[in-house]
Motif scaffolding. Structure first.
Motif, mmCIF file in Angstrom:
data_model
loop_
_atom_site.group_PDB
_atom_site.id
_atom_site.type_symbol
_atom_site.label_atom_id
_atom_site.label_comp_id
_atom_site.label_asym_id
_atom_site.label_seq_id
_atom_site.Cartn_x
_atom_site.Cartn_y
_atom_site.Cartn_z
ATOM 1 N N SER A 1 0.829 -1.194 0.000
ATOM 2 C CA SER A 1 0.000 0.000 0.000
ATOM 3 C C SER A 1 0.865 1.246 0.000
ATOM 4 C CB SER A 1 -0.889 -0.003 1.249
ATOM 5 O OG SER A 1 -1.496 -1.265 1.398
ATOM 6 N N SER A 2 2.099 1.124 -0.493
ATOM 7 C CA SER A 2 3.002 2.265 -0.398
ATOM 8 C C SER A 2 4.000 2.385 -1.551
ATOM 9 C CB SER A 2 3.796 2.167 0.907
ATOM 10 O OG SER A 2 4.647 1.022 0.870
ATOM 11 N N GLN B 1 -6.617 3.920 -2.858
ATOM 12 C CA GLN B 1 -5.781 4.446 -1.775
ATOM 13 C C GLN B 1 -4.678 5.350 -2.318
ATOM 14 O OE1 GLN B 1 -2.569 3.405 -1.023
ATOM 15 N NE2 GLN B 1 -2.284 3.319 1.207
ATOM 16 N N ALA C 1 -9.151 6.192 2.893
ATOM 17 C CA ALA C 1 -8.109 5.639 3.767
ATOM 18 C C ALA C 1 -8.246 6.284 5.141
ATOM 19 C CB ALA C 1 -6.734 5.921 3.180
ATOM 20 N N THR D 1 -6.016 7.478 6.994
ATOM 21 C CA THR D 1 -5.071 8.584 7.207
ATOM 22 C C THR D 1 -4.696 9.198 5.862
ATOM 23 O OG1 THR D 1 -3.128 7.181 6.904
ATOM 24 C CG2 THR D 1 -4.004 7.352 9.151
ATOM 25 N N LYS E 1 5.952 2.139 7.824
ATOM 26 C CA LYS E 1 5.224 0.892 8.089
ATOM 27 C C LYS E 1 5.897 -0.352 7.521
ATOM 28 C CE LYS E 1 0.826 3.149 8.616
ATOM 29 N NZ LYS E 1 -0.601 3.163 8.441
ATOM 30 N N SER F 1 0.371 -3.511 10.197
ATOM 31 C CA SER F 1 -0.079 -2.114 10.191
ATOM 32 C C SER F 1 -0.248 -1.629 8.750
ATOM 33 C CB SER F 1 0.907 -1.228 10.948
ATOM 34 O OG SER F 1 2.051 -0.980 10.164
ATOM 35 N N SER G 1 -3.968 -0.367 6.602
ATOM 36 C CA SER G 1 -4.206 0.902 5.912
ATOM 37 C C SER G 1 -5.196 0.708 4.757
ATOM 38 C CB SER G 1 -2.890 1.515 5.424
ATOM 39 O OG SER G 1 -2.369 0.772 4.355
#
Lengths: 95, 478, 478
Positions: C119-120, C169, C396, C398, C406, C412, C416
């Motif tokens: 997710s990043s 996201q 999302a 945040t 993360k 964690s 997300s």
């Protein structure tokens, strides 16, 4: 509870060679994730039907009609190793 | 000494002879250049997706119905996950808990006995590719032409009790599949493959013994031999107080022995799960009826009918029915000339021999049923003798010409004219004076010899019956 | 305004008015990529040049970025993984064929989390992509490269893929519009599978009109994808009516929980107020199984992934490694070494988890149970959509988090996706649209979920909201 032995078995099933340090780390990671997944046990799903396909689509076919194949020359272009005659080449498989 | 009972179950993989593969449009020809019949789908390239060939489901239903199975109304595919270089996706698309057909039976005949062998299930799946081992360059070569060729796996119940029954099961199954026209069932090309599960138990025992799975069985004969070997091996082990290990064993045809293949015995954990890339299939009663209507007459039905309708012997009818093409040829002939017994005789004795000599089957020969009937009629009507008729048949098979044109060209018309034959008989009687004396002395059986001599002189063109009558006449008059 | 900062529909107007040419737009983008992508790293393989149509005379000569998991013929396609090093597929994904047919200019493959696992966009083998709004932050993922390219004006629009939120996201984190269409709306043929029953390709664009336009280009039934829906595709731009009067929108109480970022909550509530002002009606609804979505997803998605990724074994294409010393057999060593070297930590973790969930003895407890919970989650939505036309939630919990924040705690990271995952499990469409900015200038996303195949409702609501607000006009300054 997932053990180091489980992780090693799963690694072999997945055909991934793990370094010793990875075994340790993965055992911890999986333990944590499986612990989180435990929450599903709160639900009683004995009477629920499983969903494999989210849409109610059925009976999708193609007719028995020929479509062009790839040219072996083009296949060899993306092959990691080949014999120059159209076959993929791999380390010896011992029967 | 204890007596043992053999328990055998067979798993047969049948390649379906659809035009294209099960999940893509590549053709399924045998023996083409390596990887020349592959595409992103059957190579399992990233991003490719399978779509089911409708013919495969239809053939699956046909096979299920022919084996008296229940057809599942809900059918789905599953992934069977394992690693082998001939399996490009590292999973095989197969069927796990909802196969196309289940719970059927196949009737087999062993000697005079018939027996029903249970069919556990039949399911559709994709074939794997081919590995060619090159030990001299320490590598293996992979050809994926066979990958994705449709297979139906037919699993029997452990109902067979001897290697002969296993052999007869395979023969019956092969014949039934040939009748269905769903596979060429050629073991040499690998379009029919068989694995055998074999165990033994003390006679009278209800529980099954530990089974071994026999692979690499390349012919029906090999199946039989491998089972015999394996049964003997197992009995020897049990007698020696050893435990039989559940394992896969490879048949070695040269050494005529089975060998453990423990080296390949990885933990089998196939992790079956529903194939998300294919949607499920629902089959209605209506669909089943539609397919049922396309089913041909099955071998056992045809056998009964041939015996009843044409008054053939069990043996003759069986010879015809064992070859679907032969049976059809026979019936084509009978349609043109209602003389089933004569036609059957000519097919089973003369024609089959000639075909065997030429190593061809009936669909490959140049002889039509019409020409064949023409030939038999000419023999029956005395235009040519039986012997010459056989000669003509070989020419017809070689050239595809009609019987009459061969008779005319070679002047083979039978000689029945009394005067012409009388002259020949005169000569024969003179040349064989001592025989003549014997006959006159009462040894009538020697007449046959004289007939033979006369036939020789006419190069077989004479009507032997006629000659016989004429010679006999000479002695009665004399 | 610079040409690269225009939306596709503005560019198309410019083409029509002949104020700009496709070449000038393309040139401008090339320059931008050259100048800025060193900072952002939105593209995975800078070495591969753009693919331009033979003539820039198609209907939509708009420069587009394509996620690195969508196959482009003869073009480096790697899922941002080392294991697909050097892989150039011999075929185009169906969406690529459609884009090429429409005259699109393909700028390149956008960076992503390895195999869309994340997710990043930090797990790409080719390096981290940075959030154009704050270079210390992640762009979200897994389609982080696609979203960052659009936000940084390095592409006019982009394609991403969404398995558990991978379009929405990053769209939320990068302040752009992202749509996950209904499962089956867009062909998956040529999308390198992560989890086949959840994956869907979708547009990432600067505004809602572009999103509808791009969906028009890629949607539709595909006979190569058995799971694609055979339904007519409407012209989605017709849904851009700016009218939400009397539309019923549900607010699920399970999505507005303690611990949710206050700025996110305020922005979403403000958006709700805004839509109320346009006549939309809001009702409280419940999706009671929401708390089980992440657990369910991580079983199903990893199980499918473990099978989908099994094919990367060094046999045919991509990376192949052999260990120095023989451990098992040469071929198994090759598999195990290739997959050890070729996959990153998260890929290994997911393959292991998925294999475990399917393995003998655990299938019922994990995979089957998760499939059953999936049924419950889907039923929640069926139930909810009986009383409303759409559902609004944050995209999302945040705003974009810091790079590295993360990576050491997989769980964690998984959490997300808590607001986006249920949509994939239920197969429904959902869209993320900018609805504000945090105090430190990071974008906040609003998620709108719809009934199956009712993307039009999403466009209608999103367009109404967008046209009444200014968020989409805020531009990244680099």
């Amino acid at each position: 509870m997932i053990t180091r032995k489980d992780v090693q078995y799963i690694a072999h099933l997945s055909r991934i060679h793990l370094q010793e340090s990875e075994v340790e780390k993965l055992t911890n990671d999986l333990e944590g994730i499986l612990g989180y997944i435990e929450k599903l046990n709160k639900l009683n799903v004995s009477a629920v039907k499983p969903t494999s396909h989210v849409l109610p689509i059925e009976n999708v076919f193609r007719q028995d009609i020929e479509k062009p194949s790839l040219n072996p020359k083009d296949i060899m272009k993306f092959s990691t190793d080949n014999d120059g005659k159209g076959s993929f080449k791999v380390p010896q498989v011992i029967e | 000494m204890k007596t043992y009972e053999t328990v055998i179950g067979l798993e047969v993989h049948l390649q379906l002879d659809t035009r294209t593969k099960i999940f893509c449009g590549c053709v399924t020809h045998f023996g083409k250049d390596a990887n020349s019949q592959t595409c992103p789908v059957c190579l399992g390239l990233p991003g490719s997706l399978p779509v089911l060939n409708q013919k495969v489901l239809e053939y699956g239903m046909k096979i299920g119905l022919a084996l008296n199975c229940a057809i599942n109304t809900f059918v789905k595919f599953d992934r069977k996950n394992y690693y082998y270089p001939d399996l490009p996706k590292a999973y095989q698309i197969s069927q796990y808990d909802f196969p196309i057909a289940k719970k059927g039976s196949l009737t087999i005949t062993t000697g005079e006995q018939t027996k029903k062998i249970g069919i556990t299930r039949a399911h559709m799946e994709e074939d794997a590719g081919k590995l060619i081992h090159s030990p001299e360059i320490k590598c293996s070569l992979v050809d994926y032409n066979r990958t994705g060729i449709p297979l139906v796996e037919i699993v029997s119940e452990p109902d067979m009790r001897s290697s002969q029954e296993a052999y007869d099961y395979l023969t019956s199954l092969k014949l039934l599949m040939e009748y269905l026209d769903v596979s060429d069932c050629d073991m040499e090309k690998g379009s029919l493959r068989c694995d055998a599960n074999v165990s033994i138990r003390e006679a009278g025992n209800q529980e099954f013994g530990t089974k071994t799975e026999l692979k690499n069985l390349n012919s029906f004969k090999a199946v039989k031999a491998a089972i015999d070997y394996e049964v003997a091996r197992q009995i020897k082990m049990v007698e020696a107080g050893e435990r039989i290990v559940q394992e896969t064993r490879l048949w070695n045809d040269e050494k005529q022995m089975t060998f453990s293949m423990r080296s390949k015995e990885e933990a089998h954990d196939y992790r079956y799960f529903p194939e998300p890339d294919l949607v499920p299939f629902t089959i209605t009663e209506n669909d089943i009826e539609k397919v049922r209507k396309t089913l041909p007459e099955f071998p056992l039905e045809k056998l009964d009918r041939f015996i009843r309708q044409y008054q053939l012997s069990d043996y003759d009818a069986n010879v015809l029915v064992q070859d679907k093409q032969l049976a059809k040829f026979f019936e084509d002939c009978v349609m043109q000339w209602n003389a089933p017994k004569k036609i059957c005789n000519w097919i089973t004795s003369v024609l089959k021999q000639e075909l065997n000599k030429r190593k061809i089957n009936i669909s490959e020969m140049r002889l039509t049923s019409g020409y064949f009937v023409g030939l038999i009629k000419n023999v029956e009507e005395g235009v040519v003798s039986n012997l010459v008729g056989k000669e003509i048949l070989t020419i017809m098979l070689d050239t595809g010409r009609t019987c009459m044109s061969i008779i005319e060209e070679k002047g083979l018309r039978q000689v029945s004219d009394d005067n012409a034959l009388g002259a020949i008989i005169d000569t024969v009687l003179v040349e064989n004076a001592s025989i003549v004396e014997q006959i006159k002395g009462g040894k009538e059986s020697a007449i046959g010899f004289l007939v033979g001599q006369a036939m020789k002189k006419t190069q077989g063109k004479a009507n032997p019956k006629k000659i016989g009558e004429l010679i006999k006449g000479r002695f009665q008059n004399g | 305004m610079k040409l690269n900062e225009l939306t596709a529909h503005e560019i198309l107007q410019g083409f029509q008015a002949k104020t700009i040419t496709p070449d000038s737009v393309y040139q401008c983008l090339q320059e931008t990529i050259q100048n800025k992508d060193k900072k952002i790293h939105a593209y995975a393989h800078s070495a591969d040049p753009a693919i331009t149509p033979k003539a820039m005379d198609g209907k939509y000569p708009i420069p587009i970025a394509i996620k690195d998991n969508i196959c482009i013929k003869d073009y480096l396609t790697t899922c941002s993984s080392r294991i697909l090093e050097g892989f150039r597929p011999p075929y185009d994904a169906t969406v690529i064929t459609k884009l090429k047919d429409s005259g699109s200019i393909i700028l390149g493959h956008a960076n992503m989390d390895e195999f869309a696992f994340g997710s990043s966009t930090e797990s790409s083998y080719y390096g981290v992509t940075r959030n154009p709004w704050n270079l210390d932050c992640v762009p979200g993922g897994s389609s982080g490269g696609s979203a960052a390219a659009v936000a940084a004006h390095e592409a006019i629009w982009a394609l991403g893929s969404d398995t558990g939120g991978s379009i929405r996201q990053p769209a939320s984190f990068c302040g752009v519009v992202g749509l996950k269409p209904t499962y089956g709306r867009v062909s998956r043929y040529g999308l390198i599978a992560f989890a086949s029953s959840l994956d869907q390709i979708g547009p990432i664009t600067k505004d809602v009109e572009d999103c509808a336009l791009l969906l028009n280009l890629i949607a539709g039934h595909d006979e190569k994808d058995s799971t694609s829906a055979n339904l007519p595709v409407p012209d989605f731009t017709r849904a851009l009516t700016k009218d939400v009067k009397n539309i019923k929108i549900g607010i699920p109480k399970e999505y507005f929980i303690d611990g949710m970022d206050a700025e996110v909550k305020d922005s979403v509530l403000a958006a709700i107020e805004h839509l109320k002002g346009h006549g939309a009606q809001f009702i409280d609804i419940s999706l009671p199984h929401t708390e089980y979505a992440v657990a369910t997803y991580y079983i199903l998605a990893t199980a499918e992934a473990s099978s989908n990724l099994a094919r990367y074994d060094g046999v045919q294409y991509g990376l192949r490694c052999q260990p120095q010393q023989q451990r098992r057999t040469p071929i198994i060593d090759m598999y195990e070494e290739t997959r050890d070297q070729g996959f990153g930590a998260e890929a290994k973790r997911r393959i292991m988890l998925g294999t475990y969930a399917l393995s003998s003895g655990y299938y019922d407890a994990y995979y089957l149970k998760a499939q059953k919970v999936r049924t419950l989650i889907k039923k929640d939505f069926d139930e909810a959509f009986r009383s409303c036309d759409a559902i609004i939630t944050p995209t999302a919990p945040t705003t974009a988090f810091k790079i590295g924040e993360k990576t050491s705690d997989p769980l964690s990271m998984y959490l997300s996706d808590i607001y986006t995952i249920s949509v994939n499990l239920a197969g429904i469409p959902a869209l993320s649209i900018p609805c504000g900015f945090s105090k430190n200038g990071l974008p906040i996303g609003l998620q709108i979920m719809g009934k199956p195949f009712d993307e039009e409702m999403l466009f209608r609501i999103a367009h109404t909201y967008e046209q009444g607000t200014e968020w989409h006009k805020r531009k990244v300054v680099l």
